[in-house]
Design a protein around this motif. Structure first.
Motif, short mmCIF file in Angstrom:
data_model
loop_
_atom_site.label_atom_id
_atom_site.label_comp_id
_atom_site.label_asym_id
_atom_site.label_seq_id
_atom_site.Cartn_x
_atom_site.Cartn_y
_atom_site.Cartn_z
N GLY A 63 -9.42 3.31 -5.49
CA GLY A 63 -9.70 3.65 -4.15
C GLY A 63 -8.58 3.61 -3.13
O GLY A 63 -7.66 3.23 -3.80
N ALA A 64 -9.09 3.50 -1.83
CA ALA A 64 -7.71 3.08 -0.99
C ALA A 64 -7.59 1.49 -1.11
O ALA A 64 -8.17 0.87 -1.64
N SER A 65 -6.30 1.28 -0.94
CA SER A 65 -5.91 -0.13 -0.89
C SER A 65 -6.65 -0.90 0.04
O SER A 65 -6.99 -0.45 1.12
N LEU A 66 -6.69 -2.16 -0.55
CA LEU A 66 -7.83 -3.06 0.35
C LEU A 66 -6.82 -3.57 1.51
O LEU A 66 -5.65 -3.81 1.39
N PRO A 67 -7.41 -3.77 2.71
CA PRO A 67 -6.64 -4.49 3.82
C PRO A 67 -6.09 -6.03 3.45
O PRO A 67 -7.22 -6.64 2.45
N PRO A 68 -5.03 -6.32 4.00
CA PRO A 68 -4.89 -7.98 3.40
C PRO A 68 -5.90 -9.15 3.81
O PRO A 68 -6.02 -9.87 3.05
N ASP A 69 -6.66 -8.61 4.98
CA ASP A 69 -7.53 -9.50 5.30
C ASP A 69 -9.00 -8.91 5.08
O ASP A 69 -9.53 -8.44 6.12
N ASP A 70 -9.77 -9.17 3.78
CA ASP A 70 -10.93 -8.24 3.57
C ASP A 70 -11.94 -9.32 3.85
O ASP A 70 -11.78 -10.65 3.98
N LEU A 71 -13.20 -9.21 3.54
CA LEU A 71 -14.43 -9.95 3.52
C LEU A 71 -14.43 -11.21 2.55
O LEU A 71 -14.85 -12.18 2.66
N CYS A 72 -13.87 -10.89 1.37
CA CYS A 72 -13.51 -11.90 0.39
C CYS A 72 -12.67 -13.00 1.06
O CYS A 72 -12.93 -14.06 0.99
N THR A 73 -11.53 -12.78 1.77
CA THR A 73 -10.48 -13.82 2.37
C THR A 73 -11.49 -14.38 3.35
O THR A 73 -11.28 -15.64 3.81
N ARG A 74 -12.00 -13.58 4.21
CA ARG A 74 -12.60 -14.06 5.17
C ARG A 74 -13.82 -14.97 5.02
O ARG A 74 -14.14 -16.30 5.70
N ALA A 75 -14.49 -14.85 3.91
CA ALA A 75 -15.51 -15.58 3.61
C ALA A 75 -14.98 -16.95 2.94
O ALA A 75 -15.59 -18.11 3.18
#
Length: 289
Positions: free
Chosen positions: A63-75
């Motif tokens: 799919g579309a590339s993930l943003p550099p700052d996604d919910l995984c890194t924010r978590a």
């Protein structure tokens, strides 16, 4: 412990979703039943001793590339901040749940990261504390942290596990995700959104849980994105009773075990899958072992 691998992050469907009001701070009050399904992402966590948080997308072609700052890194950073933890982590994500679908993929990823890092970093935080952190990331995160099908209300923070037997343990759903997504803020800010649906009654829901109520967001979704109407029509022509999940654009319908969808009528750029229900978040068992 240096790593945790193959941690699942399942999607959810909203069997119904009613908007019952709006708080003074703008948050909408909902009533819904969240159903876990086996369409899921997979997360691998590796310990970093330098305190840094990094993320790698293992399926960029899905799919579309993930943003550099996604919910995984924010978590991960939120958990560091809440605990003062000096460890870091490298997060590898196999992203399969489509974005802007109303299936909770990002929230599920965040919840799995919180649960996994709590174990990897040996923090020992109770679930209630993880839920407090999770709610700052998104309204659906506490549900995925609890990990059981539930009656969800408030802004998503009031979670009541459904009694055993209320939902069929082997229900199947045909889920279709159109190519175009729907941005959640556009749905909730739309003037046509109904915000005063009467409170639902769980005993009435239990009589026919797969044909109860409606999704109040669907009307707006149909106005904003014609592909939602197209997806609903595809399911209806196959003799199913569809509705949109969450804020869309994915739609779903209960179907019999062994159901074979007519994929020839589904545009090739769309995603579709026959999914099974889950009674419990599969990461719970992994982390208990």
């Amino acid at each position: 412990m240096k790593e945790l691998r193959n941690l699942p992050a399942p999607a959810k469907l909203n069997l119904f979703l009613h908007i019952t009001g709006r708080r003074a701070d703008g948050y909408h009050l909902i009533e819904s039943v969240f159903q876990l399904i086996d369409w899921q992402d997979t997360i691998h966590l590796e310990l970093r001793e330098d305190g840094q948080i990094s993320r790698e997308d293992l399926l960029p072609s899905a799919g579309a590339s993930l943003p550099p700052d996604d919910l995984c890194t924010r978590a991960a950073r939120a958990l560091q901040s809440a605990t003062g933890c000096q460890w870091g982590a490298h997060i590898q994500l196999e992203k399969r749940i489509p974005a802007q679908a109303g299936m909770g993929g990002g929230s599920s990823d965040a919840a799995t990261c919180l649960l996994g890092l709590n174990r990897l970093w040996n923090l020992g935080l109770p679930l209630a504390r993880l839920e407090q952190i999770g709610l700052t990331l998104g309204a659906d995160v506490p549900f995925f942290l609890r990990g059981r099908n539930a009656w969800v209300s408030g802004i998503g923070e009031k979670i009541e596990p459904l009694p055993d037997g209320m939902l069929h343990p082997d229900q199947h759903f045909l889920v279709i995700k159109p190519e175009n997504g729907l941005p959640t803020p556009a749905i909730f800010s739309h003037p046509a959104l109904k915000r005063d649906t009467a409170h639902a009654i769980i005993l009435v829901f239990a009589v026919n849980p797969y044909d109860f109520g409606c999704n109040d967001l669907q009307t707006v979704g149909e106005l904003i994105e014609p592909q939602v109407n197209q997806a609903l029509a595809i399911l209806e022509k196959q003799g199913l009773k569809p509705r949109m999940t969450g804020s869309g654009s994915a739609v779903f319908a209960p179907c019999p075990v062994g159901f074979q969808p007519d994929t020839s009528v589904i545009p090739p750029s769309w995603q579709q899958r026959v999914c099974k229900t889950l009674s419990i978040h599969p990461v719970m068992k992994l982390l208990e072992d």
